[in-house]
Write a protein that holds these residues in place. Structure first.
Motif, PDB file in Angstrom:
ATOM      1  N   PHE A  64      75.916   6.489  37.486  1.00  0.00           N
ATOM      2  CA  PHE A  64      75.959   5.756  38.752  1.00  0.00           C
ATOM      3  C   PHE A  64      76.987   4.625  38.719  1.00  0.00           C
ATOM      4  CE2 PHE A  64      74.814   2.328  41.596  1.00  0.00           C
ATOM      5  CZ  PHE A  64      74.610   2.995  42.792  1.00  0.00           C
ATOM      6  N   PHE A  65      76.954   3.806  37.688  1.00  0.00           N
ATOM      7  CA  PHE A  65      77.836   2.640  37.639  1.00  0.00           C
ATOM      8  C   PHE A  65      79.290   3.040  37.421  1.00  0.00           C
ATOM      9  CE2 PHE A  65      73.676   0.804  36.826  1.00  0.00           C
ATOM     10  CZ  PHE A  65      73.678  -0.247  37.714  1.00  0.00           C
ATOM     11  N   VAL A  66      79.507   4.106  36.707  1.00  0.00           N
ATOM     12  CA  VAL A  66      80.870   4.581  36.448  1.00  0.00           C
ATOM     13  C   VAL A  66      81.481   5.177  37.721  1.00  0.00           C
ATOM     14  CG1 VAL A  66      82.253   6.187  35.069  1.00  0.00           C
ATOM     15  CG2 VAL A  66      80.327   5.003  34.028  1.00  0.00           C
ATOM     16  N   GLU A  67      80.667   5.888  38.483  1.00  0.00           N
ATOM     17  CA  GLU A  67      81.175   6.598  39.661  1.00  0.00           C
ATOM     18  C   GLU A  67      81.204   5.757  40.936  1.00  0.00           C
ATOM     19  OE1 GLU A  67      78.713  10.094  39.855  1.00  0.00           O
ATOM     20  OE2 GLU A  67      79.643  10.959  38.053  1.00  0.00           O
ATOM     21  N   ASN A  68      80.458   4.646  40.985  1.00  0.00           N
ATOM     22  CA  ASN A  68      80.338   3.892  42.234  1.00  0.00           C
ATOM     23  C   ASN A  68      80.950   2.498  42.212  1.00  0.00           C
ATOM     24  OD1 ASN A  68      78.558   5.552  44.182  1.00  0.00           O
ATOM     25  ND2 ASN A  68      77.547   5.760  42.201  1.00  0.00           N
ATOM     26  N   TYR A  69      81.383   2.042  41.070  1.00  0.00           N
ATOM     27  CA  TYR A  69      81.977   0.707  40.969  1.00  0.00           C
ATOM     28  C   TYR A  69      83.435   0.836  40.562  1.00  0.00           C
ATOM     29  CZ  TYR A  69      77.490  -1.516  41.656  1.00  0.00           C
ATOM     30  OH  TYR A  69      76.316  -1.956  42.211  1.00  0.00           O
ATOM     31  N   ASP A  70      84.248  -0.101  41.044  1.00  0.00           N
ATOM     32  CA  ASP A  70      85.686  -0.028  40.773  1.00  0.00           C
ATOM     33  C   ASP A  70      86.069  -0.671  39.442  1.00  0.00           C
ATOM     34  OD1 ASP A  70      85.574  -2.757  41.300  1.00  0.00           O
ATOM     35  OD2 ASP A  70      86.611  -2.624  43.222  1.00  0.00           O
ATOM     36  N   HIS A  71      85.085  -1.119  38.670  1.00  0.00           N
ATOM     37  CA  HIS A  71      85.335  -1.703  37.354  1.00  0.00           C
ATOM     38  C   HIS A  71      84.096  -1.508  36.483  1.00  0.00           C
ATOM     39  CE1 HIS A  71      83.212  -4.845  39.558  1.00  0.00           C
ATOM     40  NE2 HIS A  71      82.854  -5.360  38.391  1.00  0.00           N
ATOM     41  N   ALA A  72      84.263  -1.618  35.205  1.00  0.00           N
ATOM     42  CA  ALA A  72      83.133  -1.477  34.286  1.00  0.00           C
ATOM     43  C   ALA A  72      82.188  -2.662  34.443  1.00  0.00           C
ATOM     44  CB  ALA A  72      83.637  -1.377  32.842  1.00  0.00           C
ATOM     45  N   GLU A 121      81.158  -6.759  45.819  1.00  0.00           N
ATOM     46  CA  GLU A 121      80.799  -7.116  47.196  1.00  0.00           C
ATOM     47  C   GLU A 121      80.731  -5.905  48.117  1.00  0.00           C
ATOM     48  OE1 GLU A 121      82.032 -10.390  50.608  1.00  0.00           O
ATOM     49  OE2 GLU A 121      82.920 -10.526  48.605  1.00  0.00           O
ATOM     50  N   SER A 122      81.584  -4.924  47.920  1.00  0.00           N
ATOM     51  CA  SER A 122      81.544  -3.742  48.788  1.00  0.00           C
ATOM     52  C   SER A 122      80.238  -2.968  48.634  1.00  0.00           C
ATOM     53  CB  SER A 122      82.737  -2.825  48.509  1.00  0.00           C
ATOM     54  OG  SER A 122      82.676  -2.306  47.194  1.00  0.00           O
ATOM     55  N   MET A 123      79.616  -3.029  47.462  1.00  0.00           N
ATOM     56  CA  MET A 123      78.316  -2.380  47.269  1.00  0.00           C
ATOM     57  C   MET A 123      77.223  -3.174  47.989  1.00  0.00           C
ATOM     58  SD  MET A 123      78.853   0.406  45.598  1.00  0.00           S
ATOM     59  CE  MET A 123      77.370   0.957  44.778  1.00  0.00           C
ATOM     60  N   ILE A 124      77.296  -4.485  47.943  1.00  0.00           N
ATOM     61  CA  ILE A 124      76.335  -5.335  48.656  1.00  0.00           C
ATOM     62  C   ILE A 124      76.431  -5.095  50.161  1.00  0.00           C
ATOM     63  CG2 ILE A 124      75.768  -7.743  49.234  1.00  0.00           C
ATOM     64  CD1 ILE A 124      76.695  -8.452  46.340  1.00  0.00           C
ATOM     65  N   ASP A 125      77.666  -4.934  50.650  1.00  0.00           N
ATOM     66  CA  ASP A 125      77.871  -4.709  52.078  1.00  0.00           C
ATOM     67  C   ASP A 125      77.161  -3.456  52.580  1.00  0.00           C
ATOM     68  OD1 ASP A 125      79.416  -6.981  52.268  1.00  0.00           O
ATOM     69  OD2 ASP A 125      81.334  -5.906  52.117  1.00  0.00           O
ATOM     70  N   LYS A 126      76.900  -2.492  51.705  1.00  0.00           N
ATOM     71  CA  LYS A 126      76.247  -1.243  52.112  1.00  0.00           C
ATOM     72  C   LYS A 126      74.780  -1.433  52.494  1.00  0.00           C
ATOM     73  CE  LYS A 126      79.235   1.785  49.405  1.00  0.00           C
ATOM     74  NZ  LYS A 126      79.290   2.814  48.376  1.00  0.00           N
ATOM     75  N   TYR A 127      74.143  -2.504  52.021  1.00  0.00           N
ATOM     76  CA  TYR A 127      72.724  -2.689  52.321  1.00  0.00           C
ATOM     77  C   TYR A 127      72.380  -4.048  52.915  1.00  0.00           C
ATOM     78  CZ  TYR A 127      72.865  -4.876  47.641  1.00  0.00           C
ATOM     79  OH  TYR A 127      73.188  -5.654  46.550  1.00  0.00           O
ATOM     80  N   ASN A 151      68.407  -5.924  45.817  1.00  0.00           N
ATOM     81  CA  ASN A 151      69.058  -7.021  45.112  1.00  0.00           C
ATOM     82  C   ASN A 151      68.035  -8.131  44.927  1.00  0.00           C
ATOM     83  OD1 ASN A 151      70.648  -9.476  44.607  1.00  0.00           O
ATOM     84  ND2 ASN A 151      72.427  -8.323  45.314  1.00  0.00           N
ATOM     85  N   ILE A 152      67.960  -8.658  43.740  1.00  0.00           N
ATOM     86  CA  ILE A 152      67.186  -9.860  43.490  1.00  0.00           C
ATOM     87  C   ILE A 152      67.958 -10.671  42.466  1.00  0.00           C
ATOM     88  CG2 ILE A 152      65.703  -8.722  41.789  1.00  0.00           C
ATOM     89  CD1 ILE A 152      63.467 -10.736  42.740  1.00  0.00           C
ATOM     90  N   ALA A 153      68.137 -11.941  42.769  1.00  0.00           N
ATOM     91  CA  ALA A 153      68.924 -12.799  41.884  1.00  0.00           C
ATOM     92  C   ALA A 153      68.372 -14.206  41.897  1.00  0.00           C
ATOM     93  CB  ALA A 153      70.395 -12.809  42.334  1.00  0.00           C
ATOM     94  N   THR A 154      68.443 -14.817  40.741  1.00  0.00           N
ATOM     95  CA  THR A 154      68.052 -16.215  40.558  1.00  0.00           C
ATOM     96  C   THR A 154      69.229 -16.919  39.900  1.00  0.00           C
ATOM     97  OG1 THR A 154      65.729 -15.608  40.267  1.00  0.00           O
ATOM     98  CG2 THR A 154      66.390 -17.764  39.427  1.00  0.00           C
ATOM     99  N   LEU A 168      73.978 -13.316  45.460  1.00  0.00           N
ATOM    100  CA  LEU A 168      73.858 -11.861  45.474  1.00  0.00           C
ATOM    101  C   LEU A 168      74.764 -11.208  44.433  1.00  0.00           C
ATOM    102  CD1 LEU A 168      73.820 -11.401  49.341  1.00  0.00           C
ATOM    103  CD2 LEU A 168      71.887 -10.981  47.806  1.00  0.00           C
ATOM    104  N   LEU A 169      75.935 -11.779  44.231  1.00  0.00           N
ATOM    105  CA  LEU A 169      76.883 -11.220  43.263  1.00  0.00           C
ATOM    106  C   LEU A 169      76.405 -11.357  41.810  1.00  0.00           C
ATOM    107  CD1 LEU A 169      80.234 -12.333  44.915  1.00  0.00           C
ATOM    108  CD2 LEU A 169      79.520  -9.961  44.486  1.00  0.00           C
ATOM    109  N   LEU A 170      75.431 -12.199  41.553  1.00  0.00           N
ATOM    110  CA  LEU A 170      74.866 -12.278  40.207  1.00  0.00           C
ATOM    111  C   LEU A 170      74.128 -10.994  39.848  1.00  0.00           C
ATOM    112  CD1 LEU A 170      73.377 -15.896  40.024  1.00  0.00           C
ATOM    113  CD2 LEU A 170      75.483 -15.053  38.963  1.00  0.00           C
ATOM    114  N   ALA A 171      73.528 -10.343  40.850  1.00  0.00           N
ATOM    115  CA  ALA A 171      72.758  -9.127  40.606  1.00  0.00           C
ATOM    116  C   ALA A 171      73.551  -7.859  40.873  1.00  0.00           C
ATOM    117  CB  ALA A 171      71.499  -9.127  41.464  1.00  0.00           C
TER     118      ALA A 171
END
Length: 147
Positions: free
Chosen positions: A121-129, A24-30, A62-65, A17-20
């Motif tokens: 979205f990515f700037v405001e919702n993630y704790d890193h670039a 982890e805190s964003m993944i935990d939301k869904y 999320n979709i990851a291979t 999941l972390l590949l996509a």
């Protein structure tokens, strides 16, 4: 090849999941409220999480291979499967992704079209670039596919 609906212990797939979605805190939301599907061909190749957003509206969260299996059609097979799985319930499937030609082209190949954009979205919702293909992701691009 087989696809399984994963209903418990979804965190066991966190490495994939972390590949996509690399926070982890964003993944935990869904993760817990979403439906998870795992594609196996001998071993695990791909995973996805789909969440119902409204009546007839679903989002591929999320979709990851695994990297060594990318480009072999597993992601597209998983998307084809989820459209078949939700065919009586889903009128429109959305997917949000970074403004990256790699991922946008993949989703367009799977029948999605660009719908709208969420600025910063990515700037405001993630704790890193977040970077993809050497480019920092800023805006979330939403694509949609009608069933």
């Amino acid at each position: 090849m087989k696809i399984e609906n994963i209903t418990s212990n979804k965190k066991q797939f966190i490495d994939l999941l972390l590949l996509a979605d690399e926070q982890e805190s964003m993944i935990d939301k869904y993760l817990e409220e979403g439906d998870m599907f795992a594609l196996y061909n001998d071993d695990l190749k791909s995973i996805c999480v789909v969440r119902k957003e409204d009546e007839g509206i679903y989002e591929l969260k999320n979709i990851a291979t695994y990297e060594k299996y990318q480009g072999q059609g597993y992601g597209k097979q998983l998307i084809d499967y989820i459209f078949e799985h939700y065919n009586q319930k889903c009128k429109t499937m959305f997917v949000g992704t970074g403004d990256s030609p790699l991922t946008i082209n993949f989703y367009e190949h799977c029948g999605f079209i660009i719908s709208h954009c969420v600025k910063n979205f990515f700037v405001e919702n993630y704790d890193h670039a977040i970077f993809e293909g050497g480019k920092q992701l800023i805006d979330m691009v939403y694509l949609k596919r009608d069933a």
